[in-house]
Design a protein around this motif. Structure first.
Motif, PDB file in Angstrom:
ATOM      1  N   LEU D   9     -11.825   8.364 -51.375  1.00  0.00           N
ATOM      2  CA  LEU D   9     -10.907   8.911 -50.374  1.00  0.00           C
ATOM      3  C   LEU D   9     -10.447   7.814 -49.426  1.00  0.00           C
ATOM      4  O   LEU D   9      -9.264   7.674 -49.117  1.00  0.00           O
ATOM      5  CB  LEU D   9     -11.586  10.028 -49.598  1.00  0.00           C
ATOM      6  N   PHE D  10     -11.391   6.991 -48.996  1.00  0.00           N
ATOM      7  CA  PHE D  10     -11.059   5.933 -48.069  1.00  0.00           C
ATOM      8  C   PHE D  10     -10.011   4.995 -48.676  1.00  0.00           C
ATOM      9  O   PHE D  10      -8.987   4.684 -48.076  1.00  0.00           O
ATOM     10  CB  PHE D  10     -12.323   5.145 -47.718  1.00  0.00           C
ATOM     11  N   VAL D  11     -10.301   4.603 -49.904  1.00  0.00           N
ATOM     12  CA  VAL D  11      -9.409   3.643 -50.555  1.00  0.00           C
ATOM     13  C   VAL D  11      -8.024   4.242 -50.720  1.00  0.00           C
ATOM     14  O   VAL D  11      -7.010   3.603 -50.398  1.00  0.00           O
ATOM     15  CB  VAL D  11      -9.994   3.219 -51.917  1.00  0.00           C
ATOM     16  N   LEU D  12      -7.998   5.490 -51.184  1.00  0.00           N
ATOM     17  CA  LEU D  12      -6.689   6.104 -51.406  1.00  0.00           C
ATOM     18  C   LEU D  12      -5.933   6.228 -50.084  1.00  0.00           C
ATOM     19  O   LEU D  12      -4.732   5.964 -50.005  1.00  0.00           O
ATOM     20  CB  LEU D  12      -6.843   7.473 -52.065  1.00  0.00           C
ATOM     21  N   LEU D  13      -6.701   6.605 -49.075  1.00  0.00           N
ATOM     22  CA  LEU D  13      -6.078   6.781 -47.778  1.00  0.00           C
ATOM     23  C   LEU D  13      -5.486   5.465 -47.297  1.00  0.00           C
ATOM     24  O   LEU D  13      -4.322   5.391 -46.886  1.00  0.00           O
ATOM     25  CB  LEU D  13      -7.123   7.291 -46.784  1.00  0.00           C
ATOM     26  N   VAL D  14      -6.284   4.440 -47.382  1.00  0.00           N
ATOM     27  CA  VAL D  14      -5.825   3.154 -46.862  1.00  0.00           C
ATOM     28  C   VAL D  14      -4.660   2.616 -47.679  1.00  0.00           C
ATOM     29  O   VAL D  14      -3.594   2.294 -47.152  1.00  0.00           O
ATOM     30  CB  VAL D  14      -6.987   2.146 -46.831  1.00  0.00           C
ATOM     31  N   VAL D  15      -4.870   2.568 -48.979  1.00  0.00           N
ATOM     32  CA  VAL D  15      -3.886   1.882 -49.802  1.00  0.00           C
ATOM     33  C   VAL D  15      -2.650   2.737 -50.036  1.00  0.00           C
ATOM     34  O   VAL D  15      -1.517   2.305 -49.794  1.00  0.00           O
ATOM     35  CB  VAL D  15      -4.505   1.459 -51.150  1.00  0.00           C
ATOM     36  N   MET D  16      -2.907   3.983 -50.482  1.00  0.00           N
ATOM     37  CA  MET D  16      -1.755   4.830 -50.795  1.00  0.00           C
ATOM     38  C   MET D  16      -1.115   5.375 -49.523  1.00  0.00           C
ATOM     39  O   MET D  16       0.093   5.452 -49.392  1.00  0.00           O
ATOM     40  CB  MET D  16      -2.187   6.013 -51.668  1.00  0.00           C
ATOM     41  N   GLY D  17      -1.999   5.774 -48.605  1.00  0.00           N
ATOM     42  CA  GLY D  17      -1.464   6.453 -47.436  1.00  0.00           C
ATOM     43  C   GLY D  17      -0.927   5.507 -46.392  1.00  0.00           C
ATOM     44  O   GLY D  17       0.068   5.799 -45.743  1.00  0.00           O
ATOM     45  N   ALA D  18      -1.554   4.362 -46.227  1.00  0.00           N
ATOM     46  CA  ALA D  18      -1.127   3.467 -45.169  1.00  0.00           C
ATOM     47  C   ALA D  18      -0.296   2.307 -45.687  1.00  0.00           C
ATOM     48  O   ALA D  18       0.832   2.073 -45.250  1.00  0.00           O
ATOM     49  CB  ALA D  18      -2.352   2.943 -44.423  1.00  0.00           C
ATOM     50  N   PHE D  19      -0.882   1.592 -46.663  1.00  0.00           N
ATOM     51  CA  PHE D  19      -0.186   0.397 -47.112  1.00  0.00           C
ATOM     52  C   PHE D  19       1.135   0.698 -47.772  1.00  0.00           C
ATOM     53  O   PHE D  19       2.144   0.037 -47.515  1.00  0.00           O
ATOM     54  CB  PHE D  19      -1.068  -0.397 -48.088  1.00  0.00           C
ATOM     55  N   LEU D  20       1.118   1.699 -48.631  1.00  0.00           N
ATOM     56  CA  LEU D  20       2.285   1.924 -49.475  1.00  0.00           C
ATOM     57  C   LEU D  20       3.539   2.209 -48.663  1.00  0.00           C
ATOM     58  O   LEU D  20       4.548   1.506 -48.821  1.00  0.00           O
ATOM     59  CB  LEU D  20       1.987   3.065 -50.460  1.00  0.00           C
ATOM     60  N   PRO D  21       3.483   3.190 -47.772  1.00  0.00           N
ATOM     61  CA  PRO D  21       4.686   3.414 -46.969  1.00  0.00           C
ATOM     62  C   PRO D  21       5.016   2.210 -46.092  1.00  0.00           C
ATOM     63  O   PRO D  21       6.180   1.841 -45.933  1.00  0.00           O
ATOM     64  CB  PRO D  21       4.315   4.617 -46.091  1.00  0.00           C
ATOM     65  N   MET D  22       3.956   1.601 -45.619  1.00  0.00           N
ATOM     66  CA  MET D  22       4.195   0.463 -44.760  1.00  0.00           C
ATOM     67  C   MET D  22       4.943  -0.636 -45.517  1.00  0.00           C
ATOM     68  O   MET D  22       5.874  -1.254 -44.980  1.00  0.00           O
ATOM     69  CB  MET D  22       2.854  -0.057 -44.249  1.00  0.00           C
ATOM     70  N   ILE D  23       4.546  -0.837 -46.722  1.00  0.00           N
ATOM     71  CA  ILE D  23       5.151  -1.928 -47.477  1.00  0.00           C
ATOM     72  C   ILE D  23       6.630  -1.679 -47.714  1.00  0.00           C
ATOM     73  O   ILE D  23       7.457  -2.583 -47.574  1.00  0.00           O
ATOM     74  CB  ILE D  23       4.424  -2.124 -48.817  1.00  0.00           C
ATOM     75  N   THR D  24       6.949  -0.441 -48.043  1.00  0.00           N
ATOM     76  CA  THR D  24       8.367  -0.187 -48.290  1.00  0.00           C
ATOM     77  C   THR D  24       9.191  -0.466 -47.043  1.00  0.00           C
ATOM     78  O   THR D  24      10.312  -0.940 -47.095  1.00  0.00           O
ATOM     79  CB  THR D  24       8.589   1.275 -48.726  1.00  0.00           C
ATOM     80  N   TRP D  25       8.569  -0.208 -45.947  1.00  0.00           N
ATOM     81  CA  TRP D  25       9.273  -0.484 -44.695  1.00  0.00           C
ATOM     82  C   TRP D  25       9.328  -1.988 -44.426  1.00  0.00           C
ATOM     83  O   TRP D  25      10.372  -2.558 -44.131  1.00  0.00           O
ATOM     84  CB  TRP D  25       8.556   0.246 -43.550  1.00  0.00           C
ATOM     85  N   VAL D  26       8.177  -2.614 -44.607  1.00  0.00           N
ATOM     86  CA  VAL D  26       8.097  -4.049 -44.344  1.00  0.00           C
ATOM     87  C   VAL D  26       9.073  -4.796 -45.234  1.00  0.00           C
ATOM     88  O   VAL D  26       9.753  -5.724 -44.803  1.00  0.00           O
ATOM     89  CB  VAL D  26       6.664  -4.558 -44.559  1.00  0.00           C
ATOM     90  N   GLU D  27       9.119  -4.344 -46.468  1.00  0.00           N
ATOM     91  CA  GLU D  27      10.027  -4.984 -47.416  1.00  0.00           C
ATOM     92  C   GLU D  27      11.428  -5.050 -46.836  1.00  0.00           C
ATOM     93  O   GLU D  27      12.089  -6.081 -46.852  1.00  0.00           O
ATOM     94  CB  GLU D  27      10.016  -4.190 -48.725  1.00  0.00           C
TER      95      GLU D  27
END
Lengths: 506, 168, 557, 385, 101
Positions: D9-27
């Motif tokens: 859960l932690f990993v999914l939350l961090v990577v999928m939930g936080a990083f993923l949207p963040m990256i699309t924005w950062v990109e």
């Protein structure tokens, strides 16, 4: 840390020479073509080809010399002392000597032929050498793993070599058929090995021998699959159908290589496997081999009669010879195995000689492979025709040639072991063989030449190969064990070599 | 039935099913290849159940990741159609062969229970791991390991020679 | 004796091949003219003939056993030795061979024009093969020569023969090979049987004469008669395997079908050698190998062989009668004549055996001569059809006379050689089996019938064909040939003793060997044992000759 | 079990939930910054744009709203399956990534912050990576479109090729750390060494003088295997097929490559997979080369000892765990930033250049790297012991 | 031991059989090659199972070698197929007696 294994590098010397040779040849072509291609472009390929063929023959010669030296010093080296997967003993050295010599002759035959076909040399020789390296592993292996690895290392380059003339559909097809059958066969072989491993818990010959229980169904099935897998490689009936197509389609120099060295390697490995890992007197094994031998002789000889293509004829003849050789395995005595070795030795030179003649006659990239192509050869190239007759007579087993001595020793050993019915089958089928072996002399001597232009030159490499083959076939016909003390004949004691080699089988 | 056994049955069924679909799929070569991948992956799972971790991983890496990709690649490259492969001869012989094979397999299956011991050896520490197998490769099996390089070289050279487009 | 004399047999055997190879090598570097080839060929064969005459002179007719023996290990692993030796029987056949070869080459002077070097070489090669086979006392060595001579003969028929030469050559090769391959198996069986019994790896037929601790030879082996033994180790089977090889070569009915083809298609030289020498190889094989090695089985098979021989005689004669081709006629007559030889051989008494050997020589001479004469006329007319001739006496008187003499010799006219041989054979056969003898005698009549009829149709009557008017009679070369052949024909007819005396000891030895190996020879040959034969021979000798013979018997070997 | 689920859960939350949207924005934002423009800033909820942070949400909504199109003649099942196959490997790779170290909380087993702490973690990464190719292969082939097929052929060739070099480039790392487990590697990187220590063995110094001995370097992969780091990063980026290695989808040449025939959320899944790979790559590179969760110069023992001396062992361990997780995530963020930087700085290669780079430059270099590493290691073994 | 070895070996035998049948009956070269790969996989499975049974890792080493060889074989085999089909496009299709043996 891992304990460093206790290695004896000298056990790997013949293998290493050949392997290094393949790398040198591969790099050599690149360097040579870079340095010379600027000037004198049209002939540069020819020159490179000659240089490379010499180079690879040189490395093979090194391997042969090392093997001969090892043979003389009568040693049995293992590479890895802790887990001896291979043993470079007299048996292996004999095989390496034969295979290496045959490969040298093939190199000598190849250079001009490849130029005619406009085939690139570097990869050709490199693959040839790798195949020889695989054979060396295979014949010196005392572990199923290495047998398999050697088999593949031999086969894969030959698949490629068979398709080397890749502009020609026939060559492609030949490669494809050989490949599919070969891969299929190695699958079966491997399953046999797996079952044997399951039944005995070992992959080494000694381990299998120790754990082999003839009542264990797994072991017997494994043995059967193993033999079937080998049967593909040695082109024994009923796993022979690929042979004529493949032999016909591949470039002739490759066919010669295939017909000769593969048979030697596969047979000697088979003998080593069967004697090393099993009691040769297992009932079902004997029966299988008996049937295979008889069927192989009959089918090979009968089918050869109706061929119109010399290469196909020789392919069936090689099947037939596999049948004769199987007699030795059926007999199963040390004497019979020695006879197998001797027969293989002779077989190499007579078959190679026959292919050499075809290669010499190849004209402008076109092989002289139909019987009609040989019409009237005796008037145009009498020496070549005479040599071809010699090889044909030897293949037919007429006295005065090595082929006869080979048959004599083989049949003799089989008779001694009580396999007279099989020997009768053998002589009757070899009567049939006389019929097709005589066809070439017939067309060469008794028909008029056709109008088609014929190559009238023989390169020195081809001449060398032809002479060596003819000399060996003739000398072995009269002095297979002890020469009359003239020239170097006294040193060519093939029969003794074969016998001494077999002494190293358990 | 334990969890391991039921996993085994699951993957075994998957392997056999996809193997069958590979052989029986007469229309679509790529679909056959995909079935083959499924077989490979389920076999990898069985390997894990058999404590052969390294083999399992390599199975996926080499078979799944390289070999089958290569197959698919060639199919796409050549754009092979089904009518590139004319119906063969010797159908009777082939049918006979199939019957023989099926019979032989059944026979073997019948023989198996008697041929195999009931007990299984105790496994040493680290059995089937990369250290264990790797150590074996570099010590007892150093020769085949090294020799394989030559085999791969020949395959490399061979594949290039055969498939190179330009002839120079 | 000089080295030349001690190695006389080797010299006689290999001189032709050596000369041939030398010339072949020479030919590769300088172009040797064809005539020189022919000349050298004739010179070589003549030299060989002279050497064989020396052999004849030095040969001791009273000694039993083999003379001029040479023994050298060849393939010690298998007990194969280079073992040459000669006795009366082989002496006669060697003489026949060496005598015929120069004549053959002389006759082929004009006949063969295509690739002369090759032709001469093959003939010389063939001569080596034939003489070697006659002189070999090692089974392996015999087999080698036996097979090797097929090759030159095959080429002679196939390259220089008639229109269907390829068919004939291949058929010849295959038939002969068929028999010999089975013989090979039998030889191997015999070899290991010998090894099992004596522990000696030896393929010599007899022990080396004069060597006390010589290894046991094949004739010391006791071949099982049957019973407990595995079937393929028994005398009957081994005998059949050997006999098949020899019977095909003879050729015995029903294995004769290759012969007419081979004879008809072969060039004249080939036919002469084939008829003159090669066919003798079969009967010689019976006498030298099959009978002494498997005597009991041989006796068992006497009825079979008698029957087949009789069929051969009658059938050969009848078929010969209807032939329109002279060569074919002579070919079938050979089948009949060799039937007589077989009869004599298996009659197994002094008369029969001596007659058979003598008849081998006779047949070689007369049939050879017939083929030569046919060849001469063929050269002129390029036909061999009887119907194409007629009335040649008037056009070619010398030819007609020569042909007549030879025909008479073939029929068996007294004072000519054929009579002596056939007469002895018939006596022998009557002694052994009167019924067979009676039927065989009818063969003589048949022979007279077809030969004379043929002669009449060719030489008598009017000249029916235009072309025959212009035929030229024999030239000097041809006359020489004819004379050379007629001399021995008459000699044997007038004084057969010259030849028969050289056979006595050897024939008695043959019977003695068979007796010593368990065969009751007397039961089939009309009561003669080797002892009674010896007595009969001794009675023929003058007292001082007997004294000499006796002395020799007692003297140190 | 509960522990594992928690980790997942932690990993999914961090990577999928936080990083993923963040990256699309950062990109978008980073590219905008680099190209001197404003970037995405329109999506808003009630006029609140928050620097365009809402764009990812808008994108997802839009994609779900689009038609899920399957072209005629396509293999329907395969076509539908392909995006999933493409996405799954990216996610499951995370199973072996250590987000923090091994901590002894006094339980039965020490707590290791990896979902599956397997011995052969790196092999698992490669195995999964090799399966990843199937997503593109199936996608391109099932679309029944020649452009897509060409894209697929390019993609699979590129992926297979770079996989070889990728594997070889980390062999040096195995050799240094003598393990294939990512957690064990991270543990091994949780220390530092004296940079000039080897001088002692040349006899220059009996022992290093103090000021030189102070020059210390963490035992991170990047310092032990600088070549390996560069090559691995290159390869793994090429595996991901993002610019400058985006030949398979090169718009100007192949329209869009293997996902040409995809639309809606299925197309989105391909992009999700691609974006997801960015943090995954960051994780792996961090674990291999950047010391994983370790904090430079402060190894776990020191930290726990230091903090523990004030607050007690158990609490200290908890604090260190949190610190480590943050250290790890920080490094990952740096890696993501680096990837963005590269992606927007370098122009796209030509296809032959990509292949040449792999086979003619990277492969020999990686082999050289292995040999050099082996020699150095042997030397150390012999001399240093 | 949870999984009886004979089950695993049976699975391998079945897969091997399927592979053999596939190689025998299919016309498509690629599928034939894949069937051969399936055979090799069955072999590997047998080796792995037996290695488990005997508790020795020889079987695993064997499998590794087999996998390597299989990769090499496939590379060469597909190379052959490519060269064949390249040629086929340029020459008469009727000449291809492909796999009609």
């Amino acid at each position: 840390m891992i304990e460093a294994p206790n290695l004896r590098l000298e056990a790997l010397a013949p293998f290493a020479f050949v392997a290094i040779g393949s790398l040198v040849v591969l790099m050599g072509e690149v360097l040579l073509s870079r340095s010379e291609s600027m000037r004198n472009a049209p002939s540069v390929d020819v020159r490179i080809g000659t240089i490379l063929s010499f180079l690879s023959a040189g490395f093979l010669l090194l391997a042969v010399v090392v093997a001969a030296q090892a043979y003389m010093s009568n040693t049995a080296w293992s590479f890895n002392v802790d887990n001896p997967m291979m043993r470079l003993d007299r048996y292996a050295n004999f095989a390496i000597g034969v295979i290496g010599t045959a490969a040298i002759l093939v190199c000598a035959l190849s250079a001009d032929y490849l130029n005619g076909l406009r085939i690139h040399h570097g990869e050709y020789y490199a693959l040839l050498l790798i195949a020889v390296a695989g054979m060396i592993l295979m014949v010196s292996a005392v572990d199923m793993l290495l047998v398999f690895l050697g088999l593949e290392m031999m086969s894969i380059p030959i698949y490629v070599l068979a398709g080397f003339d890749r502009r020609k559909l026939r060559s492609n097809e030949s490669a494809l058929k050989y490949f599919i059958i070969g891969a299929f066969a190695s699958g079966i072989l491997l399953y046999g090995m797996a079952l044997l491993y399951g039944a005995t818990g070992a992959t080494s010959f000694d381990g299998i021998r120790a754990g082999f229980d003839p009542d264990n169904a797994l072991a017997i099935v494994g043995l059967g699959l193993l033999v079937v897998g080998f049967a593909f490689k040695i082109a024994s009936v009923p796993f022979h159908q690929w042979t004529p197509d493949v032999y016909e389609g591949a470039p002739t120099s490759v066919t010669a290589f295939m017909a000769v060295t593969v048979k030697v390697a596969a047979f000697m490995a088979l003998v080593r496997v069967l004697t090393g890992a099993f009691e040769t007197t297992i009932e079902p094994l004997q029966d299988i081999l008996w049937v295979m031998a008889a069927a192989t002789m009959i089918v090979g000889n009968v089918m050869a009669v109706i061929q119109e293509n010399v290469k196909r004829m020789l392919a069936y003849s090689s099947i037939a010879h596999a049948g004769y050789l199987l007699i030795g395995l059926v007999a199963g005595t040390g004497e019979a195995h020695a006879a197998v070795l001797f027969y293989l030795f002779v077989y190499v030179f007579m078959t190679l000689g026959a292919f050499a003649v075809i290669i010499v006659l190849a004209h402008r990239g076109k092989d002289a492979e139909r019987f009609d192509d040989f019409a009237g050869l005796a008037t145009q190239r009498p020496a070549l025709a005479a040599l071809m007759v010699l090889f044909m007579l030897s293949l037919a087993g007429i006295p005065g040639t090595g082929g006869f001595i080979g048959k004599w020793s083989l049949f003799g050993a089989a008779v001694k072991a009580g396999q007279v019915p099989l020997v009768i089958v053998a002589v009757l089928t070899s009567l049939v063989s006389v019929f097709y072996y005589l066809r070439l002399p017939v067309v060469m001597y008794m028909r008029d030449p056709s109008d088609e232009p014929r190559r009238m030159t023989t390169s020195s490499g081809e001449g060398f190969a032809l002479l060596v083959c003819a000399a060996v076939v003739l000398i072995l016909g009269f002095f297979p064990s002890e020469g009359p003390g003239v020239l170097l004949l006294d040193n060519l004691r093939v029969l003794h070599w074969a016998r001494d080699s077999v002494a190293f089988l358990p | 039935m334990s969890a391991e056994l039921s996993l085994f049955y699951f993957f075994a069924a998957l392997a056999v099913g996809s193997a069958l679909s590979m052989v029986l799929n007469l229309r679509n070569t790529v679909a056959s290849a995909m079935s083959l991948v499924i077989t490979m992956v389920s076999l990898a799972a069985v390997y894990v159940l058999m404590e052969a971790h390294l083999v399992a991983v390599l199975q996926i890496m080499v078979y799944g990741g390289a070999i089958v990709v290569l197959f698919v690649f060639v199919v796409m490259l050549l754009n092979l159609r089904q009518d590139d492969f004319p119906p063969g001869r010797q159908r009777g012989a082939k049918a006979l062969g199939v019957v023989l094979v099926v019979f032989a397999v059944i026979k073997l299956l019948a023989l198996l229970p008697a041929a195999l011991p009931d007990t299984v050896a105790a496994l040493p520490e680290g059995f089937g791991g990369y250290r264990d197998v790797g150590t074996a490769l570099f010590t007892r099996f150093i020769l085949p390991f090294e020799a394989t390089s030559l085999l791969l070289l020949s395959a490399l050279v061979g594949a290039v020679v055969l498939a190179k487009r330009r002839l120079d | 004796m000089s080295i030349l004399d001690t190695h006389l047999l080797t010299l006689v055997t290999f001189l032709p091949l050596g000369a041939g190879l030398f010339l072949l090598a020479l030919n590769a570097f300088v172009a040797v003219p064809s005539d020189l080839w022919r000349g050298v060929g004739i010179a070589t064969t003549t030299l060989v003939f002279l050497l064989s005459v020396r052999l004849w002179v030095l040969f001791d007719p009273t000694a039993t056993g083999y003379q001029f023996v040479e023994h050298m290990p060849w393939l010690p692993d298998w007990g194969v030795n280079y073992f040459m030796g000669i006795d009366g029987i082989s002496l006669l056949l060697v003489m026949l061979t060496t005598f015929l070869m120069p004549i053959v080459l002389l006759a082929a002077w004009d006949d063969v024009k295509k690739s002369v070097p090759s032709f001469i070489f093959h003939n010389l090669f063939l001569q080596t093969g034939m003489i070697g086979a006659f002189l070999s006392l090692n089974l392996f060595q015999f087999y080698v020569f036996w097979e090797i001579m097929l090759i030159p003969m095959y080429f002679i028929i196939g390259v220089w023969g008639g229109p269907r030469r390829i068919y004939a050559a291949v058929k010849f090769f295959l038939f002969t090979m068929a028999g010999s391959l089975l013989m090979l198996v039998a030889a191997l069986v015999l070899y290991y049987l010998h090894f099992d019994q004596t522990g000696a790896l030896n393929l010599d037929l007899v022990r080396i004469p004069g060597v006390n601790d010589a290894l046991p030879a094949l004739l010391d082996t006791d071949v099982p008669l049957g019973g407990e033994a595995v079937w393929w180790k028994t005398q009957p089977w081994l005998f059949v395997a050997f006999a098949l090889a020899f019977a095909i070569k003879v050729p015995m009915f029903p294995f004769h079908t290759w012969l007419p083809d081979a004879h008809v298609e072969a060039p004249t030289a080939g036919s002469v050698v084939l008829a003159g020498v090669l066919l003798k190889m079969g009967t010689y094989g019976f006498v030298r190998f099959a009978m002494p090695l498997f005597p009991v089985a041989a006796l068992q098979f006497v009825p079979v062989i008698f029957t087949l021989a009789l069929i051969g005689i009658v059938y050969g004669s009848l078929v010969a009668m209807v032939q329109s081709d002279v060569k074919k006629l002579i070919a079938y007559s050979s089948v009949a004549h060799l039937g007589f030889v077989l009869l004599g051989t298996f009659a197994l008494n002094l008369e029969g055996l001596e007659g058979a050997v003598l008849q081998m020589v006779n047949h070689g001479l007369s049939t050879g001569a017939l083929f030569l004469l046919v060849g001469m006329i063929y050269e002129r007319r390029h036909t061999r059809e009887i119907a194409d001739f007629g009335g040649l006496t008037r056009v070619m008187p010398v030819f007609a006379v020569a042909f007549g003499v030879v025909t008479m010799s073939s029929i068996g006219l007294p004072m000519l050689n054929g009579f002596v041989g056939e007469f002895l054979i018939l006596i022998g056969t009557f002694l052994a089996d009167p019924v067979t003898g009676a039927v065989a005698a009818s063969g003589v009549v048949l022979a007279a019938a077809y030969m004379l009829w043929m002669y009449r149709r060719i030489f008598f009557g009017p000249v029916t064909h235009e072309e025959n008017e212009r035929l030229v009679d024999l030239g000097l070369r041809e006359k020489m040939i004819v004379v050379a052949l007629i001399v021995p024909i008459v000699w044997i007819g007038v004084h057969p003793g010259t030849f028969l005396r050289r056979l006595d000891a050897s024939v008695i030895e043959l019977v003695r060997v068979m007796e010593s190996r368990g065969a009751d020879v007397a039961s089939v040959n009309g009561g003669q044992t080797s002892a009674s034969m010896a007595a009969e021979v001794a009675a023929r000798l003058s007292p001082e000759q007997a004294q000499v013979a006796l002395h020799r018997e007692e003297g140190p070997r | 079990m509960a522990e594992t689920i928690g980790k997942i859960l932690f990993v999914l939350l961090v990577v999928m939930g936080a990083f993923l949207p963040m990256i699309t924005w950062v990109e978008r934002k980073q590219s905008a910054v680099m190209q001197d423009r404003i970037g995405a800033n329109r999506a808003n909820i009630a006029g609140i744009t928050v620097l365009g942070v809402l764009h990812p949400l808008a994108d997802v909504l839009k994609l779900f709203g689009k038609e899920d199109f399957v072209p005629a003649g396509a293999n329907r099942v395969m076509h539908l399956l392909a995006p999933v196959i493409a996405l799954v490997p990216a996610i499951i790779t995370l199973a072996v990534v250590p987000f923090a170290g091994v901590y002894d909380f006094g339980g039965e087993n020490p707590f290791s912050f990896v979902i599956a702490d397997v011995d052969w973690g790196l092999l698992y990464v490669f195995a999964v990576g090799s399966i990843a190719a199937y997503g593109t292969i199936i996608a391109g082939w099932a679309s029944n479109n020649n452009w897509a097929l060409l894209g697929t052929v390019r993609a699979s060739a590129q992926m297979i090729s770079y996989e070889v070099t990728m594997g070889l480039s980390v062999v040096g790392v195995f050799m240094c750390f003598q393990t294939l487990s990512l957690q064990e590697m991270s543990l091994a990187q949780d220390s530092s060494f004296r940079l000039l220590g080897f001088l002692e063995h040349f006899g220059l110094f009996e022992t290093l003088p103090g000021w030189l001995a102070w020059i210390q370097v963490p035992t991170w992969g990047i310092f032990l295997q600088p070549m390996g780091f560069v090559m691995f990063l290159t390869c793994i980026m090429a595996e991901n097929k993002r610019p400058p290695f985006d030949l398979p989808e090169a718009e100007s040449e192949l329209i869009a490559g293997y996902h040409l025939e995809y639309s809606g959320m299925r197309w989105g899944l391909f992009y999700t997979a691609e974006f997801l790979e960015v943090p995954v790559i960051g994780c792996i590179v961090t674990a291999l080369f950047l010391g994983g969760w370790s904090i430079p110069f402060l190894d776990t023992q020191t930290l726990i000892g230091g903090i523990g001396s004030f607050f007690g062992e158990g609490f200290a361990t908890g604090v260190v765990l949190v610190l480590h997780v943050h250290a790890f995530l920080a490094k990952v963020v740096i890696m993501i930033w680096l990837q963005m930087l590269i992606r927007w700085s370098l122009p796209r290669f030509r296809y032959d250049q990509v292949m040449d780079l792999c086979w003619k430059i990277m492969l020999p270099l990686s082999l050289v790297n292995i040999f050099v590493t082996a020699v150095v290691l042997l030397w150390f073994q012999e001399v240093v012991g | 031991m949870e999984i009886p070895i004979e089950l695993v070996v049976s699975l391998s035998a079945i897969l091997f059989g399927i592979g053999v049948v596939g190689a025998l009956v299919r016309r498509n070269i690629i599928v034939i090659l894949m069937s051969i790969e399936l055979m090799l996989n069955a072999v590997n499975l047998a080796f792995v199972a037996f290695a488990r049974m005997h508790g020795t890792n020889d079987g695993h080493v064997f499998v590794l070698i087999v996998i390597t060889v299989a990769a090499a074989e496939v590379a060469v085999g597909l190379g052959i197929v490519i060269s064949l089909f390249r040629n086929r496009d340029t020459t008469n299709v009727d000449d291809v007696s492909l796999l009609k043996w």
